[in-house]
Design an enzyme around this catalytic site. Structure first.
Site, PDB file in Angstrom:
ATOM      1  N   GLY A  33       0.816  -1.211   0.000  1.00  0.00           N
ATOM      2  CA  GLY A  33       0.000   0.000   0.000  1.00  0.00           C
ATOM      3  C   GLY A  33       0.844   1.252   0.000  1.00  0.00           C
ATOM      4  N   ASN A  34       0.231   2.375   0.271  1.00  0.00           N
ATOM      5  CA  ASN A  34       0.951   3.652   0.322  1.00  0.00           C
ATOM      6  C   ASN A  34       0.390   4.497   1.455  1.00  0.00           C
ATOM      7  OD1 ASN A  34      -1.217   5.538  -0.790  1.00  0.00           O
ATOM      8  ND2 ASN A  34      -1.122   3.954  -2.369  1.00  0.00           N
ATOM      9  N   ARG A  35       0.992   5.651   1.684  1.00  0.00           N
ATOM     10  CA  ARG A  35       0.673   6.444   2.872  1.00  0.00           C
ATOM     11  C   ARG A  35      -0.391   7.517   2.648  1.00  0.00           C
ATOM     12  NH1 ARG A  35       5.751   8.986   4.532  1.00  0.00           N
ATOM     13  NH2 ARG A  35       4.420   9.892   6.127  1.00  0.00           N
TER      14      ARG A  35
END
Ligand code: CTP
Ligand code: CA
Length: 230
Positions: A33-35
């Site tokens: 995923g990402n932030r």
């Protein structure tokens, strides 16, 4: 910036906004995923609704509450977001791609939890490219639709504009919202600095402020001619 009464300058406009960060599963319990927190997308949705637009938010793993009363479509992966955007977008005047979409997904997703194996201390995963939603949308849009992309870059301020101009040309969207991100900048923070690029590469405006006031600046660019191509 907002001061005094809210303008109802988006009345009758149907706006589709994507927000948050997509997740690509490895197995039933893990993902890449990402932030992205989704805060900027939620602020855009909220201000657009307050300015009387008809808003649908396609949300991937928001870390904040969506605005009350918004039409909400929840997704997880880039493939799901792609499918929802392509299905829904023909009904909208404006599409704002604020989501952080995974560029790649696992080539195979394990149906059971992956086990730790003795492989010399390494695990090799094969990733395959996801569809580029913004690019596809920009090339298939109708003449009166307005398509807006985002670009979050870790580049220095000088490189940022050059990268942005290159990106808007490559994506083919009408506006590109460019901002600097880093370990402690952009993602999940309360405020934001953005530059709005037009399709020819001109910088229309640079604004710093809360994600709400940045949302208003972006919506101003959408609402006000000559950018508005109705
Ligand atoms: N985007 C998209 N589909 C993808 C990847 C990105 O629609 N598969 C959209 C994002 O929502 C954003 C814009 O494209 O509005 C720019 O995303 P960005 O990651 O900056 O661009 P990329 O072309 O993926 O380039 P790179 O990651 O190499 O900088
Ligand atoms: Ca990307």
């Amino acid at each position: 910036a907002v001061s005094g009464e809210t303008k109802h300058d988006l009345v009758g406009k149907r706006i589709l906004i994507t927000g948050g960060g997509t997740r690509e599963p490895l197995d039933p319990v893990r993902f890449i995923g990402n932030r992205s927190s989704g805060k900027q997308a939620v602020a855009l949705a909220q201000r657009a609704m307050q300015r009387s637009a008809d808003v649908t938010l396609i949300a991937a793993h928001l870390e904040v509450e969506p605005p009350a009363g918004v039409d909400l479509v929840t997704v997880s992966t880039a493939a799901q977001m792609h499918s929802e955007v392509m299905t829904l977008s023909p009904e909208f005047d404006i599409v704002i791609m604020a989501a952080a979409v995974s560029d790649y997904r696992l080539d195979t997703v394990s149906g059971s939890k992956l086990k730790k194996v003795d492989n010399g201390g390494e695990l090799h995963l094969t990733l395959v490219e996801n569809p580029d939603i913004l690019k596809e949308l920009s090339s298939s849009k109708s003449a009166k639709q307005l398509i807006i992309g985002f670009a979050a870059e870790t580049a220095t301020e000088d490189d940022l504009i050059r990268i942005g101009k290159d990106k808007i040309a490559r994506k083919g969207c009408d506006l590109l919202i460019l901002n600097q991100v880093g370990w402690d900048q952009g993602f999940g923070t309360e405020s934001n600095t953005v530059s709005v690029l037009a399709s020819g590469g001109d910088i229309l405006i640079t604004a710093t402020g809360s994600k709400m006031s940045v949302a208003d600046t972006i919506l101003d660019c959408i609402a006000t001619p000559p950018i508005h191509n109705a």
